[in-house]
Design a protein around this motif. Structure first.
Motif, PDB file in Angstrom:
ATOM      1  N   GLU A 497       0.838  -1.339   0.029  1.00 54.00           N
ATOM      2  CA  GLU A 497       0.034  -0.072  -0.063  1.00 54.00           C
ATOM      3  C   GLU A 497       1.027   1.183  -0.160  1.00 54.00           C
ATOM      4  O   GLU A 497       0.418   2.240  -0.353  1.00 54.00           O
ATOM      5  CB  GLU A 497      -0.989  -0.026   1.289  1.00 54.00           C
ATOM      6  N   HIS A 498       2.082   1.041   0.208  1.00 55.11           N
ATOM      7  CA  HIS A 498       3.021   2.242   0.448  1.00 55.11           C
ATOM      8  C   HIS A 498       4.486   1.882   0.129  1.00 55.11           C
ATOM      9  O   HIS A 498       4.769   0.697   0.194  1.00 55.11           O
ATOM     10  CB  HIS A 498       3.240   2.758   1.941  1.00 55.11           C
ATOM     11  N   LEU A 524       2.258   5.294  -9.156  1.00 54.13           N
ATOM     12  CA  LEU A 524       1.945   4.589  -7.970  1.00 54.13           C
ATOM     13  C   LEU A 524       0.390   4.926  -7.375  1.00 54.13           C
ATOM     14  O   LEU A 524      -0.412   3.963  -7.082  1.00 54.13           O
ATOM     15  CB  LEU A 524       2.988   4.624  -6.877  1.00 54.13           C
ATOM     16  N   HIS A 525       0.158   6.048  -7.473  1.00 55.42           N
ATOM     17  CA  HIS A 525      -1.129   6.629  -6.885  1.00 55.42           C
ATOM     18  C   HIS A 525      -2.319   5.863  -7.831  1.00 55.42           C
ATOM     19  O   HIS A 525      -3.301   5.554  -7.268  1.00 55.42           O
ATOM     20  CB  HIS A 525      -1.267   8.073  -7.054  1.00 55.42           C
ATOM     21  N   VAL A 529      -0.941   2.862  -4.624  1.00 56.06           N
ATOM     22  CA  VAL A 529       0.161   3.084  -3.576  1.00 56.06           C
ATOM     23  C   VAL A 529       0.664   4.309  -3.624  1.00 56.06           C
ATOM     24  O   VAL A 529       0.735   5.072  -4.497  1.00 56.06           O
ATOM     25  CB  VAL A 529       1.358   1.947  -4.394  1.00 56.06           C
ATOM     26  N   GLN A 530       0.981   4.529  -2.288  1.00 53.97           N
ATOM     27  CA  GLN A 530       1.616   6.002  -2.059  1.00 53.97           C
ATOM     28  C   GLN A 530       2.834   6.073  -1.890  1.00 53.97           C
ATOM     29  O   GLN A 530       3.640   5.196  -1.085  1.00 53.97           O
ATOM     30  CB  GLN A 530       0.774   6.608  -0.605  1.00 53.97           C
ATOM     31  N   LEU A 531       3.449   6.978  -2.458  1.00 56.09           N
ATOM     32  CA  LEU A 531       5.077   7.130  -2.351  1.00 56.09           C
ATOM     33  C   LEU A 531       5.432   8.076  -1.046  1.00 56.09           C
ATOM     34  O   LEU A 531       4.539   9.065  -0.994  1.00 56.09           O
ATOM     35  CB  LEU A 531       5.624   7.692  -3.431  1.00 56.09           C
ATOM     36  N   HIS A 532       6.340   7.604  -0.543  1.00 52.75           N
ATOM     37  CA  HIS A 532       7.055   8.378   0.538  1.00 52.75           C
ATOM     38  C   HIS A 532       8.650   8.553   0.416  1.00 52.75           C
ATOM     39  O   HIS A 532       8.984   7.612  -0.200  1.00 52.75           O
ATOM     40  CB  HIS A 532       6.628   7.717   1.986  1.00 52.75           C
ATOM     41  N   HIS A 552       2.390  18.452  -3.803  1.00 50.65           N
ATOM     42  CA  HIS A 552       1.345  17.599  -4.476  1.00 50.65           C
ATOM     43  C   HIS A 552       1.779  15.983  -4.684  1.00 50.65           C
ATOM     44  O   HIS A 552       0.680  15.266  -5.157  1.00 50.65           O
ATOM     45  CB  HIS A 552       1.017  17.889  -5.725  1.00 50.65           C
ATOM     46  N   PHE A 553       2.808  15.460  -4.373  1.00 45.92           N
ATOM     47  CA  PHE A 553       3.101  13.897  -4.469  1.00 45.92           C
ATOM     48  C   PHE A 553       2.200  13.334  -3.175  1.00 45.92           C
ATOM     49  O   PHE A 553       2.185  12.264  -3.806  1.00 45.92           O
ATOM     50  CB  PHE A 553       4.541  13.618  -4.410  1.00 45.92           C
ATOM     51  N   GLY A 554       1.655  13.793  -2.404  1.00 50.47           N
ATOM     52  CA  GLY A 554       0.839  13.195  -1.516  1.00 50.47           C
ATOM     53  C   GLY A 554       1.370  12.342  -0.082  1.00 50.47           C
ATOM     54  O   GLY A 554       0.679  11.948   0.392  1.00 50.47           O
ATOM     55  N   GLY A 555       2.641  12.266  -0.269  1.00 50.90           N
ATOM     56  CA  GLY A 555       3.264  11.439   0.742  1.00 50.90           C
ATOM     57  C   GLY A 555       4.063  12.225   1.774  1.00 50.90           C
ATOM     58  O   GLY A 555       3.881  13.295   1.754  1.00 50.90           O
TER      59      GLY A 555
END
Length: 584
Positions: A497-498, A524-525, A529-532, A552-555
């Motif tokens: 998920e990440h 990934l989104h 899947v969320q990128l960090h 804005h990449f959300g992670g």
């Protein structure tokens, strides 16, 4: 005020503390280096295709210039074998060796080299020398040593051979072998034998007879002077010059006059590439030697100030009838071992050479070319280190390939082509190596907050979080590879998920890599899947903050990989931390 002047004249730093003890040690070192430099200067001028006295001229004012501007206490500047070979390689195709045009072009080449070095100092471009990697320099020096030794065999045999590389010199030597001049061969071979014996046996022989190690070492340095005097006496006494033994002939007496080289624009453009290469090679050789010797005394040198010093020395050589100069390895070692304390030892050496030019040049009339060739051969063979290729091959085949290419290029094509081939191949190999960075999937070491490669350690992996460590800076050659590798790893773990990109080895993210990160985040989104990011270095983070990516990449950007896993999958992370903490 004094510190301001010392910045431009480093000599003021040591001159204010100069005492009698330093003067005695500098004088002794200067005497030894002078005795070593006289035959070397004559020989290296001959190697460069110039009259022997040119080497003496290049050993006077350039040394004084370095004394004023140099930051190394022990570097000995003057003509050196590799730069002399490069000079001959640059001028040989343009003018007849020994002609006035050839000598004038050598002055212009020295002036250009000086201007290049001074320009690099002004623009603080000393880092450009880093493009000459150690394997390339090592291969270049070794191959140049072999090529120089091969080229000097004609003077040992007393024959004439034309050629600039081994493919041209070897056939010429074989064809000319039946025409060997016996008296010349006798002088050359005996000089070689004497020089090898002095270098390899004399020191130990003297030590066994109670001479101190330092004194024995210093006495072995005057071997070339002994060979020079003996050969000159034999040639003069037996009148061998009348029987075909080539000798130096009349050497002008007196100090060189100041003269500005003829500034021919067309010739300037022709010589500029060679001047740049000579400057870079000379700078790398000088700085390497200077830093090594400075470290032994816990001193330091300033590379950009060394550019000024070496540039000034080359300009001085151009104005006084010399040839391109740089810091010599063997002479600097001798200067250091003899106890030189300050650059004034170089100025005292220049004084010794000036006295030689004023009063003793008639002694060189019967000096045979064969003994000068023997001096060159013995000196350059000490630079050849073929074992370095084997050592480098065991450690890094890519670096060994660059070294081998440089050696083959120098031997089979020429010195300039060889070093350009080595530099070009090194850069290509670097781009290829960094275009495929090491990317590892990592997991948590049980009982710790550390994360390691799953292929090397027994670790705990989170089923929800895919942890990837990147061990290279991200820039245009490897940006697409990162995209492909991330897509491949995510495809192998459909339950993730990440994805946390662990960046402890990332020192740079350029614009191309930033676009790749944005593309990775978007893909990934779309796949749920969320990128960090984690462990991002400060300078890299500063650049990311100037872009819109973080907005804005959300992670999230985590300080450590452990904090990332603790936030994204706390149950697995705590369980892994406690696994080996349980009793027993």
């Amino acid at each position: 005020m004094k510190q301001s002047f010392a910045r431009y004249l480093p000599c003021l730093t040591w001159a204010s503390r100069y005492d009698r003890g330093a003067a005695v040690r500098d004088s002794l070192a200067a005497l030894i280096v002078t005795l070593m430099l006289i035959p070397q200067s004559l020989a290296y001028a001959m190697l460069a295709g110039l009259p022997p006295v040119t080497g003496l001229y290049a050993s006077i004012l350039p040394l004084v210039a370095y004394t004023l501007f140099g930051t190394s206490r022990t570097l000995a500047v003057g003509p050196v074998a590799v730069v002399s070979l490069m000079t001959a390689a640059a001028l040989g195709p343009l003018f007849a060796t020994g002609s006035a045009e050839y000598a004038g072009a050598a002055l212009l080449l020295a002036l250009l080299s000086g201007v290049v070095l001074l320009s690099m100092a002004l623009l603080r471009l000393g880092f450009l020398a880093n493009f000459l990697s150690h394997p390339v320099i090592s291969g270049f020096v070794s191959a140049s040593g072999m090529l120089i030794a091969l080229g000097q065999l004609e003077h040992i045999l007393g024959i004439a051979v034309e050629g600039e590389n081994a493919l041209e010199l070897l056939p010429g030597l074989i064809v000319g072998l039946p025409h060997t001049h016996p008296p010349t061969l006798a002088i050359g071979a005996s000089s070689l034998l004497l020089l090898f014996l002095v270098r390899s046996r004399l020191g130990n022989w003297l030590e066994r007879r109670g001479v101190s190690t330092r004194a024995a070492s210093n006495l072995t340095r005057i071997g070339p002077v002994i060979a020079l005097l003996l050969a000159t006496a034999v040639v003069g006494g037996l009148q061998l010059a009348d029987n075909g033994v080539r000798v130096v002939g009349e050497v002008p007496r007196g100090l060189p006059s100041f003269q500005l080289p003829v500034l021919d624009p067309a010739l300037l453009l022709q010589l500029l590439p060679a001047a740049v290469l000579i400057s870079l090679v000379g700078f790398v050789e000088s700085v390497s030697v200077a830093q090594t010797l400075a470290a032994k005394r816990r001193q330091r040198i300033e590379p950009n100030r060394e550019l000024v010093a070496l540039g000034s020395a080359n300009v001085a050589a151009a104005l006084t009838g010399g040839l391109p100069v740089t810091g010599g390895f063997s002479r600097s070692i001798v200067n250091f071992d003899a106890g030189a304390q300050t650059p004034l030892a170089g100025a005292l050496t220049a004084m010794g050479i000036a006295i030689t030019v004023l009063f003793f040049t008639p002694l060189f009339r019967n000096l045979p070319h064969a003994v000068l060739a023997a001096t060159i051969i013995v000196a350059v063979l000490s630079l050849v280190d073929l074992a370095a290729l084997r050592r480098t091959w065991r450690y890094s085949r890519q670096d060994a390939a660059a070294m081998a290419a440089t050696m083959l290029g120098v031997l089979l094509v020429g010195v300039e082509s060889g070093i350009l081939l080595g530099v070009g191949l090194s850069l290509l190999l670097f781009l290829w190596r960094t275009s495929l960075p090491h990317i590892a999937v990592v997991g948590q070491l049980p009982g710790s907050e550390h994360f390691r490669n799953i292929e090397r350690f027994s670790v705990v992996q989170s089923p929800k979080v895919l942890s990837i460590r990147v061990d290279e800076s991200l820039y245009f050659p490897n940006a697409r590879y990162l995209e492909d590798r991330v897509a491949e790893l995510v495809g192998q773990r459909p339950q993730a998920e990440h994805l946390v990109l662990m960046c402890p080895g990332v020192n740079l993210i350029d614009a191309s890599a930033l676009e790749s990160l944005e593309a990775i985040a978007t893909r990934l989104h779309a796949a749920g899947v969320q990128l960090h990011l984690s462990e991002v270095k400060g300078p890299v983070m500063d650049r990311l903050r100037r872009a819109e990516f973080l907005d804005h990449f959300g992670g999230q950007v985590f300080l450590s990989q452990y904090q990332a896993l603790l936030a994204l999958d706390p149950q697995t992370t705590r369980h892994a931390l406690e696994r080996q903490r349980a009793p027993g």
